[in-house]
Scaffold this active site. Sequence first.
Site, PDB file in Angstrom:
ATOM      1  N   ASN A  62      -3.106  -6.942   4.685  1.00  0.00           N
ATOM      2  CA  ASN A  62      -3.075  -7.925   3.604  1.00  0.00           C
ATOM      3  C   ASN A  62      -4.102  -9.023   3.872  1.00  0.00           C
ATOM      4  O   ASN A  62      -4.228  -9.507   4.997  1.00  0.00           O
ATOM      5  CB  ASN A  62      -1.692  -8.569   3.508  1.00  0.00           C
ATOM      6  CG  ASN A  62      -0.569  -7.549   3.528  1.00  0.00           C
ATOM      7  OD1 ASN A  62      -0.553  -6.612   2.741  1.00  0.00           O
ATOM      8  ND2 ASN A  62       0.361  -7.727   4.456  1.00  0.00           N
ATOM      9  N   GLU A  68     -10.056   3.657   6.267  1.00  0.00           N
ATOM     10  CA  GLU A  68      -9.307   3.738   7.516  1.00  0.00           C
ATOM     11  C   GLU A  68     -10.178   4.206   8.683  1.00  0.00           C
ATOM     12  O   GLU A  68     -10.005   3.756   9.821  1.00  0.00           O
ATOM     13  CB  GLU A  68      -8.100   4.662   7.341  1.00  0.00           C
ATOM     14  CG  GLU A  68      -7.080   4.168   6.333  1.00  0.00           C
ATOM     15  CD  GLU A  68      -6.512   2.792   6.688  1.00  0.00           C
ATOM     16  OE1 GLU A  68      -6.668   2.341   7.848  1.00  0.00           O
ATOM     17  OE2 GLU A  68      -5.922   2.151   5.805  1.00  0.00           O
ATOM     18  N   GLU A 116       0.850  -1.190   0.000  1.00  0.00           N
ATOM     19  CA  GLU A 116       0.000   0.000   0.000  1.00  0.00           C
ATOM     20  C   GLU A 116       0.888   1.243   0.000  1.00  0.00           C
ATOM     21  O   GLU A 116       1.799   1.342   0.815  1.00  0.00           O
ATOM     22  CB  GLU A 116      -0.908   0.010   1.240  1.00  0.00           C
ATOM     23  CG  GLU A 116      -1.976   1.086   1.164  1.00  0.00           C
ATOM     24  CD  GLU A 116      -2.932   1.033   2.367  1.00  0.00           C
ATOM     25  OE1 GLU A 116      -4.137   1.246   2.171  1.00  0.00           O
ATOM     26  OE2 GLU A 116      -2.464   0.775   3.478  1.00  0.00           O
ATOM     27  N   GLU A 146      -6.894  -4.068  11.926  1.00  0.00           N
ATOM     28  CA  GLU A 146      -6.573  -4.827  10.715  1.00  0.00           C
ATOM     29  C   GLU A 146      -7.600  -5.927  10.458  1.00  0.00           C
ATOM     30  O   GLU A 146      -7.931  -6.214   9.303  1.00  0.00           O
ATOM     31  CB  GLU A 146      -5.168  -5.427  10.831  1.00  0.00           C
ATOM     32  CG  GLU A 146      -4.068  -4.426  11.147  1.00  0.00           C
ATOM     33  CD  GLU A 146      -4.066  -3.207  10.248  1.00  0.00           C
ATOM     34  OE1 GLU A 146      -4.386  -3.341   9.042  1.00  0.00           O
ATOM     35  OE2 GLU A 146      -3.736  -2.106  10.735  1.00  0.00           O
ATOM     36  N   ALA A 166       0.763  -1.557  10.982  1.00  0.00           N
ATOM     37  CA  ALA A 166       0.396  -2.858  10.443  1.00  0.00           C
ATOM     38  C   ALA A 166      -0.200  -2.643   9.053  1.00  0.00           C
ATOM     39  O   ALA A 166      -0.465  -1.512   8.645  1.00  0.00           O
ATOM     40  CB  ALA A 166      -0.605  -3.572  11.358  1.00  0.00           C
TER      41      ALA A 166
END
Length: 863
Positions: A270, A323, A128, A301, A267
């Site tokens: 993924n 986010e 990212e 996450e 973090a």
Amino acid sequence: MPGTNLTREEARTRAALLHVESYDIDLDLSSAREGGTFRSTTTVRFTATTPGAESFIDLVAPSVSEIVLNGRALPLDSFADSRIALPGLAAENELKVVADCAFTNTGEGLHRFVDPVDGETYLYTQFEVPDARRVFASFEQPDLKASFTFTVTAPNGWAVISNSPTPQPEGEGDTRVWRFSPTGRISTYITALIAGPYVGVFDEYRNGDQVVPLGVYCRPSLREFLDADAIFTVTRQGFDYFQEKFDCPYPFEKYDQLFVPEFNAGAMENAGAVTFRDQYVFRSKVTDAAYEARASTILHELAHMWFGNLVTMEWWNDLWLNESFATFAESVCQAEAAGSQWPDSWTTFANEMKTWAYRQDQLPSTHPIMAEINDLEDVMVNFDGITYAKGASVLKQLVAYVGQDEFFKGVQAYFKAHSWGNTRLSDLLGALEQTSGRDLKAWSKSWLETAGINVLRPKLETDAAGVITSFSVLQEAPALPAGAKGEAVLRPHRIAIGAYELKDGQLVRTERIELDVDGAETAVPQLVGKVRPTVLLLNDDDLSYAKVRLDADSLAAVTEHLGTFATSLPRALCWASAWDMTRDGELATRDYLELALSGLARETDIGVVQSVQRQVKLALDMYADPAWREQGLARWAAAAEEQLRAAAPGGDHQLAWARTLAAVARTEGQLGLLAGLLDGSQELDGLAVDTELRWVLLHRLVATGRADEAAVAAELERDSTAAGQERAASCRAARPTAEAKAEAWASVVEHDDLTNYVQDAVIGGFGQADQRELLAPYVEKYFAAIKGVYETRSHEISQQIVVGLYPALQVSQSTLDTTDAWLASAEPAPALRRMVVESRAAVERALRAQAADHAAGARELGH
């Protein structure tokens, strides 16, 4: 390389033309121990709506050896400017690209790290925003999703982890081959590969018939510190909570969490293979606030697995929603999940996240939550306090506005409608409008499309008996800095007003009034005719996003009794208000210090304690009248030593005060205590002088000239880990000599061989607040260097340098003038300009705060 800066219009054009089916990616990592480059072979299948049209695929690599489109070899010079031109597309296409891609040491692309403890090589990807193209040829934009199949050749004995479950390796000899199964349709930036002799701990999440394999990984040198059971506990709580609230099962086949070295962010989400900075594997004692922060990151996450991964933003202008949702989700889960260790997470949110948002929202670069992202350079600098914390604050308000049950029903509908697809904000708001029955267009315009932060102030009058005769809430439009984007407006707020009385030594809430505030002034008749309480707190329970001010009588009471609030949230709100007033020059630094000295001794929330400790140090370094600064620092250092000696042995507060004293110690006695703790000649009952605390103590001794290079070398021999090398680099840069500063500067600015973490450590050591004279010559050098740095280094590395080496400690009009002259003449790229303008704003704010502190001192002398 302008080709690395994909524009939104280019992305739109490409998305309208192409539909990507799948990638087969073959990576040969057998050269990883030597470094340099690795062979990457990508076969991508995609369709084109207009046969004969031309497009391009992205790749950042030293060289390409083969490009084959639909069986036709393309000339190698088709690869230029980080793109491969694709002419004459068919309706259905297959493209093969063979390239030599580069390992990095910057935390971008495929990062390579050699652990000094075991000499082994460890790899991980970080993609990212636009860095999958550093590992394989890709259509690098979030709305061109595809299925990904990885085949990896790596040394025998390694662990290899990707988004899909890890297969049994094949082959014999020094290398093995891992053939992963295809993923679901995901975006390029959440694909992942982690490889090396990592060690894992395994478990599973069970819910009825559902079984999700869980893994936690780290390097062997950290295995003894890996508290996997605690990590699994938080993870399971998140699975339970999110699956219930989202009414959507976890969408991937397994869930691995990997603690990797030299990771730039906290973090990265993924899909099914989350990477964390391995500082979250605590090798020394930390406070409970650190465990809470780790748990929040784990939950953040995990929330992304649904919001961001299963359903993904169409373009980066909705990064905020991605986010902000995860940030809101981490806090609400901590507050409500069964068995949560941190049910007061909204206190932490108010203390940490909203303070970050308030600071960001007052910079010249402030922008609406819905930021206009024109290209990748825009998004790279937009991982900021507005995107994360302000957005999450506003989502919290939205939940209150539509109702939490209706909010999650809307989210459930959103996931059902858009799984494995891409969306815009309007898709989520539409779902919420359906479930709540509310029109959210006006709300969206007021909160998402405008910039800045409103100020709420109480306006009240009392009679001689202390009875309130009038009370209203005043709202001020944001004072947007020059050049800021967006419109400054008054907004609708839903707030609570808390009335607190001092009872049995505690400030206890005796009344709560919830109301809507709109416009410049809102009357509060509910308080009229009542005896004025000790403290009146606007935005009690932290329902809205606004700067809050206390009236004079409440401020006086809070200054004396802040630590006595019976619950943690109103304390955090008052601390945040006082800090913001200090930054704005409404409260003198010396008065903020007095508030801290009074309140911290009784503050029980360790996260709040540590936050205020950091803020006091910053205020004294930057906002204090220079003529008084040393007096303030001496008072703070003396208080830190007093609190350290008085703290409960072995507790969090003892550790926090030890670190605070180590940051500010200045007298012979204080420095002697640090030296004694370090060499063992002095002890404090319960204080474990472990590896990390030893480095903290040594750093201050080195920076003050009480310890030398030999002491650093000896400590590095005790701790010859990668973290030890970073701490040693920081200590060496902190030495109070011109030679040390020149050496540190050259290693960062004139050379480019430091890893991201070592460079960051050197920059941190270089800028010592009590070494201003040594640093003064570097103002001119900074402005001579930064444009070249930005144009030749990667984003993460250049951002470290541009922001970290800005002469913020040289608080003067001369620094502002020099900055302005550079901005006017250097023609910096927009992202570089933003970094410098934000840094300049810190000096401008410091000058105003110093003037306010000087005026307060003059008033004291006048009395």
